[in-house]
Scaffold this active site. Structure first.
Site, PDB file in Angstrom:
ATOM      1  N   ASN A 105      -5.727  -9.543  -7.846  1.00  0.00           N
ATOM      2  CA  ASN A 105      -5.697 -10.255  -6.581  1.00  0.00           C
ATOM      3  C   ASN A 105      -6.965 -11.072  -6.316  1.00  0.00           C
ATOM      4  O   ASN A 105      -6.948 -12.013  -5.534  1.00  0.00           O
ATOM      5  CB  ASN A 105      -5.467  -9.285  -5.420  1.00  0.00           C
ATOM      6  CG  ASN A 105      -6.389  -8.086  -5.487  1.00  0.00           C
ATOM      7  OD1 ASN A 105      -6.335  -7.310  -6.440  1.00  0.00           O
ATOM      8  ND2 ASN A 105      -7.247  -7.914  -4.495  1.00  0.00           N
TER       9      ASN A 105
ATOM     10  N   THR B  50      13.000   4.478  10.317  1.00  0.00           N
ATOM     11  CA  THR B  50      13.958   3.399  10.543  1.00  0.00           C
ATOM     12  C   THR B  50      13.548   2.150   9.778  1.00  0.00           C
ATOM     13  O   THR B  50      12.393   1.722   9.834  1.00  0.00           O
ATOM     14  CB  THR B  50      14.048   3.076  12.047  1.00  0.00           C
ATOM     15  OG1 THR B  50      14.469   4.241  12.746  1.00  0.00           O
ATOM     16  CG2 THR B  50      15.034   1.943  12.302  1.00  0.00           C
TER      17      THR B  50
ATOM     18  N   THR C 249       0.826  -1.210   0.000  1.00  0.00           N
ATOM     19  CA  THR C 249       0.000   0.000   0.000  1.00  0.00           C
ATOM     20  C   THR C 249       0.855   1.252   0.000  1.00  0.00           C
ATOM     21  O   THR C 249       0.632   2.180  -0.798  1.00  0.00           O
ATOM     22  CB  THR C 249      -0.948   0.000   1.217  1.00  0.00           C
ATOM     23  OG1 THR C 249      -1.920  -1.040   1.044  1.00  0.00           O
ATOM     24  CG2 THR C 249      -1.663   1.334   1.357  1.00  0.00           C
TER      25      THR C 249
ATOM     26  N   GLN D  88       0.706  -9.223  -6.137  1.00  0.00           N
ATOM     27  CA  GLN D  88       0.130 -10.567  -6.156  1.00  0.00           C
ATOM     28  C   GLN D  88       0.897 -11.509  -7.083  1.00  0.00           C
ATOM     29  O   GLN D  88       0.830 -12.725  -6.929  1.00  0.00           O
ATOM     30  CB  GLN D  88      -1.337 -10.495  -6.580  1.00  0.00           C
ATOM     31  CG  GLN D  88      -2.179 -11.655  -6.127  1.00  0.00           C
ATOM     32  CD  GLN D  88      -2.208 -11.839  -4.624  1.00  0.00           C
ATOM     33  OE1 GLN D  88      -1.685 -12.831  -4.106  1.00  0.00           O
ATOM     34  NE2 GLN D  88      -2.799 -10.892  -3.911  1.00  0.00           N
TER      35      GLN D  88
ATOM     36  N   CYS E 187      -7.746  -6.570   2.075  1.00  0.00           N
ATOM     37  CA  CYS E 187      -7.599  -5.156   2.394  1.00  0.00           C
ATOM     38  C   CYS E 187      -8.911  -4.403   2.249  1.00  0.00           C
ATOM     39  O   CYS E 187      -8.993  -3.225   2.588  1.00  0.00           O
ATOM     40  CB  CYS E 187      -6.551  -4.529   1.475  1.00  0.00           C
ATOM     41  SG  CYS E 187      -4.919  -5.263   1.664  1.00  0.00           S
TER      42      CYS E 187
ATOM     43  N   ALA F  36       6.297  -8.559   0.579  1.00  0.00           N
ATOM     44  CA  ALA F  36       6.853  -9.818   1.085  1.00  0.00           C
ATOM     45  C   ALA F  36       5.806 -10.846   1.459  1.00  0.00           C
ATOM     46  O   ALA F  36       6.008 -12.046   1.261  1.00  0.00           O
ATOM     47  CB  ALA F  36       7.734  -9.531   2.300  1.00  0.00           C
ATOM     48  N   HIS F  37       4.675 -10.423   2.006  1.00  0.00           N
ATOM     49  CA  HIS F  37       3.803 -11.394   2.673  1.00  0.00           C
ATOM     50  C   HIS F  37       2.912 -12.191   1.732  1.00  0.00           C
ATOM     51  O   HIS F  37       2.129 -13.034   2.175  1.00  0.00           O
ATOM     52  CB  HIS F  37       2.956 -10.708   3.755  1.00  0.00           C
ATOM     53  CG  HIS F  37       1.819  -9.888   3.246  1.00  0.00           C
ATOM     54  ND1 HIS F  37       0.501 -10.220   3.472  1.00  0.00           N
ATOM     55  CD2 HIS F  37       1.804  -8.747   2.544  1.00  0.00           C
ATOM     56  CE1 HIS F  37      -0.285  -9.308   2.925  1.00  0.00           C
ATOM     57  NE2 HIS F  37       0.490  -8.404   2.369  1.00  0.00           N
TER      58      HIS F  37
END
Length: 366
Positions: free
Chosen positions: A140, A226, A74, A168, A309, A189-190
């Site tokens: 997706n 960070t 996002t 995706q 989402c 990544a997920h």
């Protein structure tokens, strides 16, 4: 008493984290330094971040300084679209994060299979003269693969940038930034067995977005904050693990054939188009999605009714609406998605639970 087996078939929402990724993240969490600190511990942390950046950049065939780490897909989508001023053009089936980035952006229609209408795209490019257009690589909800190479050629002919949301598709399809002809690319990544909370925006040479987050010099002053060291390390680790998508496609095809055998009126959205090997959007006339989701969950099967989402939405999917599917049918759609740990037993469990769904009309009328 042993716990009853469950079939997790919602991999497009989040994939199970790979054991190798967990191990790499645990090692990274033992490094105490902030990557921006100049002492030994900070330099050690920075070394891990840059090694991960190089690994991901090599996978996408770009220089390492062309990859900006973000908190996920996002944020990367917003940085891509809002980082370049001017009118914008997006397809009607984009992820909610793209559609919400600029609600005033002109929208490109898709055909009945959910593929971008290239003629309409060319016309809108000529009429609107956008600064940037966004076309996802694979949807997706349906898994339908989009003609992004052709879209990029049309966009570049009128001086428009092309952003591709590949969240995706990353890890499921082989591609690089040059392969797609894109100017900007979003990955996360997920969806491929990495941790949630980390993604990246990839840029072609010569492009730099206006930062959305300021206050620090991280990511070459393109994105303050960070860096998520364990997440970044896990992202790179996940990107290097191959999955047997031929096996997954065979499981997906068996699931679809089995579902249609049980209910001949069931329809797979986008079935005639090229799709991701793991994704099925299944419409079962007469049974609303909420009825199916609850019954399947009670039977030990986890699926969804669309984008996680946007799971709080009321009404049918905007993707299915864009494909011309009437609301009363779109409300009967569930999304089934497979991943690296999916087994034959998971398909068996789904088909048994699907066959047991009530053969009666649900609340589908408007």
């Amino acid at each position: 008493m042993p716990e009853r087996r469950r079939a997790y078939l919602d991999w497009n929402a989040t994939a199970r984290v790979r054991p190798e990724v967990v191990a790499a993240m645990v090692e990274a969490m033992a490094v105490p330094g902030n990557p921006s600190s100049i002492h030994r511990e900070g330099r050690a942390a920075r070394s891990l971040v840059e090694a991960a950046r190089r690994r991901l950049a090599e996978r996408l065939a770009v220089a390492s300084d062309r990859l900006i780490f973000t908190s996920g897909g996002t944020e990367a989508n917003h940085l891509a679209l809002l980082g370049f001023p001017g009118p914008r053009l997006v397809s009607t089936i984009e992820h909610p994060s793209v559609l919400a980035a600029d609600s005033e952006a002109a929208r490109v229609p898709v055909d009945v299979e959910g593929r971008l209408d290239l003629a309409a795209f060319a016309r809108l490019l000529a009429e609107r003269r956008p600064a940037i257009a966004s076309v996802m690589l694979a949807n997706n909800e349906t898994g339908v693969i989009q003609p992004v190479v052709e879209a990029g050629q049309l966009a570049h002919a009128v001086g428009c940038l092309l952003h591709v949301d590949a969240v995706q598709a990353f890890g499921k399809l082989p591609f690089t930034l040059p392969d797609l002809g894109a100017d900007l690319l979003t990955v996360s990544a997920h969806k491929l067995g990495g941790p949630p909370g980390v993604g990246a925006l990839v840029l072609r040479e010569g492009l730099d977005p206006i930062p959305l987050q300021r206050g620090g010099g991280q990511e070459q002053r393109r994105r303050a904050g960070t860096e998520n060291l364990p997440g970044i390390v896990g992202f790179a680790a996940a990107s290097g693990i191959e999955t047997d998508w031929h096996r997954i496609r065979a499981l997906r095809d068996r699931l679809e054939a089995g579902a249609r055998a049980v209910r001949p009126d069931a329809v797979v959205a986008g079935a005639a188009a090229d799709r991701l090997p793991n994704t099925t959007c299944l419409l079962t006339p007469g049974l609303d999605a909420s009825t199916q989701l609850m019954a399947l969950d009670l039977a030990g099967v986890a699926v969804s009714s669309g984008s996680a989402c946007f799971s709080g939405k009321v009404g049918p999917s905007h993707v299915l609406a864009a494909m011309g599917i009437p609301p009363e049918r779109a409300r009967c759609a569930i999304r089934i998605s497979l991943g690296w740990a999916t087994e034959d037993a998971d398909i068996d469990l789904f088909l048994a639970a699907y066959a047991a769904l009530p053969h009666r009309r649900g609340v589908t009328e408007t």
